[in-house]
Design an enzyme around this catalytic site. Structure first.
Site, mmCIF file in Angstrom:
data_model
loop_
_atom_site.group_PDB
_atom_site.id
_atom_site.type_symbol
_atom_site.label_atom_id
_atom_site.label_comp_id
_atom_site.label_asym_id
_atom_site.label_seq_id
_atom_site.Cartn_x
_atom_site.Cartn_y
_atom_site.Cartn_z
ATOM 1 N N GLU A 176 66.574 -2.558 24.453
ATOM 2 C CA GLU A 176 65.249 -3.192 24.582
ATOM 3 C C GLU A 176 64.530 -3.190 23.236
ATOM 4 O O GLU A 176 63.401 -2.691 23.112
ATOM 5 C CB GLU A 176 64.420 -2.513 25.687
ATOM 6 N N GLU A 302 70.964 -3.444 32.780
ATOM 7 C CA GLU A 302 69.954 -2.749 33.582
ATOM 8 C C GLU A 302 69.472 -3.717 34.663
ATOM 9 O O GLU A 302 68.946 -4.794 34.342
ATOM 10 C CB GLU A 302 68.763 -2.288 32.737
HETATM 11 O O1 AHR Z 1 65.877 2.307 33.469
HETATM 12 C C1 AHR Z 1 64.612 2.747 33.089
HETATM 13 C C2 AHR Z 1 64.119 2.094 31.807
HETATM 14 O O2 AHR Z 1 63.922 0.735 32.016
HETATM 15 C C3 AHR Z 1 65.056 2.141 30.635
HETATM 16 O O3 AHR Z 1 64.967 3.320 29.916
HETATM 17 C C4 AHR Z 1 64.589 0.984 29.796
HETATM 18 O O4 AHR Z 1 65.618 0.433 29.016
HETATM 19 C C5 AHR Z 1 64.013 0.023 30.795
HETATM 20 O O5 AHR Z 1 62.767 -0.407 30.421
#
Ligand code: AHR
Length: 498
Positions: A176, A302
């Site tokens: 991110e 994710e």
């Molecule tokens: O999965 C939780 C968080 O969500 C992670 O650390 C981040 O990459 C995303 O914003």
């Protein structure tokens, strides 16, 4: 009476596989995913090897975890790998600034993670610190793990108990980077990426390094476009995408409850989860412009449902329960990924244990399997199987003034010739009738398993861990050369045709 959906399963391109890596998981130093999750508390009596909880390992082995992403997430861009190697007592402590401000003692570091992967039989997927680290630090981590020459770092690894190189090939370059990983613009990140990637060496002892670009947030087309335009294709094996499902659809205020919700929140969660189709389609189309041969993998590393935390728990620990609704989200999302397997060649549910849409929850030495776990159990048959396209037109599931498609599905053929069809009925009130024609597939018998429950918000507790569980499914029959299915409301079904 329920209308009958006409479905066709096509023979498909024998070369198009559903990568097993779509079924990946994610373990961040966040809340109780690692500490009090995978890594047992010091006074724990749960079965352990070292401090790795073997009840969790055994449960995850049953669903075949193809890859495990670590150490973050946002944590990755604060993590300094050298703090987590060498004698445990000498490892420095750090504050986990992203997640609950708790003291991280670094007792779970690189060797412990790679031992966990070894026990799981899974591919490690490391995220390197770009936000607050250096090129030297990342390159050193790679050398420490992957080289077999007598350099000081390799001698150190051997001294720390691992004579052979670890051969870690999956490397995320940041996480991110548009947000917690450094708040960079896409243009700036692509320059930074190229600098890091230049020093990400492919050691002869550990060939096949896969460099992975930190990709877009949701439907941010500009990020993907900039990465594809600015980074040479031979400098990236994969490009990521993060797309979460929020029941309310909003990051500010309440995200919605994990349990005890009504049909309004059920409906909006499913509507929001279905956005994955449009988001993946959008990024895949941009990638196609620059990479016609689809060499670069899109990794949705994710994804999952993100609700409010359980009342009374640390808001920074992201601990949430997991209901039948979340299982339907999982089944639907995995169907979407399967149907985009030409480009989506990896994904990681956030997160494996005790965090967000977990497949496993623990409470001290107890452990339970969530409804989402059971979906991964059902869908493991798709891993590395040949993709079979489906054609059908779904009836609507209407709520208030809105509607979504009630039915979603995907299909594959495994190495032994068995065909698997995963079907999800999102309508909580109506069964669906299906009549399926299979083109170019020979089969005699059909069997199936189903995940459903009495209520949309049913879930498993430590006292009633089998409240929501798999059952055998008798609602599919051969009728002539067609397959007739009656799909109960709010259910995920996996059919096997042999
Ligand atoms: O999965 C939780 C968080 O969500 C992670 O650390 C981040 O990459 C995303 O914003």
């Amino acid at each position: 009476p329920a209308q009958t959906v006409q479905m066709t399963v096509q023979a498909g391109d024998p070369k198009l596989q559903i990568s097993k890596h779509i079924y990946g998981h994610f373990a961040e130093h966040l809340g109780r995913c690692i500490y009090g999750g995978f890594w047992a508390d010091e006074d724990s009596k749960a079965p352990q090897q070292g401090r790795i909880r073997m009840d969790i390992v055994e449960a995850l082995k049953k669903i075949k975890v193809p890859n495990l992403r670590w150490p973050g997430g946002c944590f990755a861009d604060t993590y300094h790998w050298r703090d987590g190697v060498g004698p445990t007592a000498q490892r420095p402590k750090m504050l986990n600034m992203w997640w609950g401000n708790n003291l991280e003692d670094n007792s779970f570091g690189t060797h412990e993670f790679l031992e966990l992967c070894n026990l799981l039989g899974t591919e490690p997927y490391l995220a390197a610190n770009v936000g607050s680290g250096t090129v030297q630090e990342m390159a050193g981590w790679m050398e420490y793990l992957n080289s077999n020459d007598d350099t000081p770092l390799v001698l150190e690894r051997r001294k720390n108990g691992h004579p052979e190189p670890y051969k870690v090939t999956w490397w995320g370059i940041g996480n991110e980077s548009w947000g917690c990983g450094g708040n960079m613009t896409a243009e700036y990140y692509t320059d930074v990426y190229k600098r890091y990637a230049t020093f990400a060496h492919n050691y002869p002892a550990s060939p096949g390094l896969k460099k992975i670009v930190s990709g877009a947030n949701g439907d941010d087309a500009h990020w993907t476009e900039t990465c594809m335009k600015n980074i040479p294709l031979n400098q990236m094996w994969g490009l990521t995408l993060h797309q979460y499902t929020l029941p309310t659809g909003s990051w500010s205020g309440s995200k919605g409850k994990a349990t005890g919700f009504g049909e309004d929140m059920y409906f909006s969660t499913l509507r929001n989860c279905l956005k994955m189709e449009a988001v993946v389609t959008k990024h895949a189309a941009i990638m196609d412009k620059y990479d016609k041969d689809k060499k670069v993998a899109l990794l949705v590393d994710e994804w999952g449902v993100w609700t409010d935390v359980e009342p009374g728990t640390n808001p920074g620990f992201l601990y949430q329960q997991n209901s039948l609704r979340d299982a339907l989200v999982a089944g639907t999302t995995l169907n979407i990924f399967n149907n985009h397997c030409d480009r989506v060649r990896g994904a990681n549910l956030a997160q494996a244990v005790n965090v967000l849409q977990a497949v496993i929850l623990t409470e001290k030495d107890k452990m339970l399997l969530t409804p989402t776990y059971h979906v991964f159990d059902l869908y493991q048959v798709h891993q590395d199987a040949q993709y079979l396209p489906l054609q059908f037109s779904s009836p609507d599931y209407a709520f208030g003034n809105e509607k979504i498609p009630a039915l979603n599905a995907s299909a594959s053929k495994d190495a032994k010739g068995a065909v698997h069809i995963s079907l999800v009925n999102l309508d909580p009130n109506k069964a669906l009738k299906l009549e399926t024609t299979l083109a170019g597939v020979s089969w005699k018998n059909v069997s199936g398993r189903i995940l459903t429950s009495g209520k949309i918000n049913d879930y498993n507790t430590f006292d009633k861990p089998n409240n929501v569980k798999l059952a055998s499914f008798g609602g599919a029959k051969r009728r002539g050369d067609k397959l007739a299915v009656e799909l109960p409301p709010k259910s995920v079904v996996m059919l096997e045709l042999r």
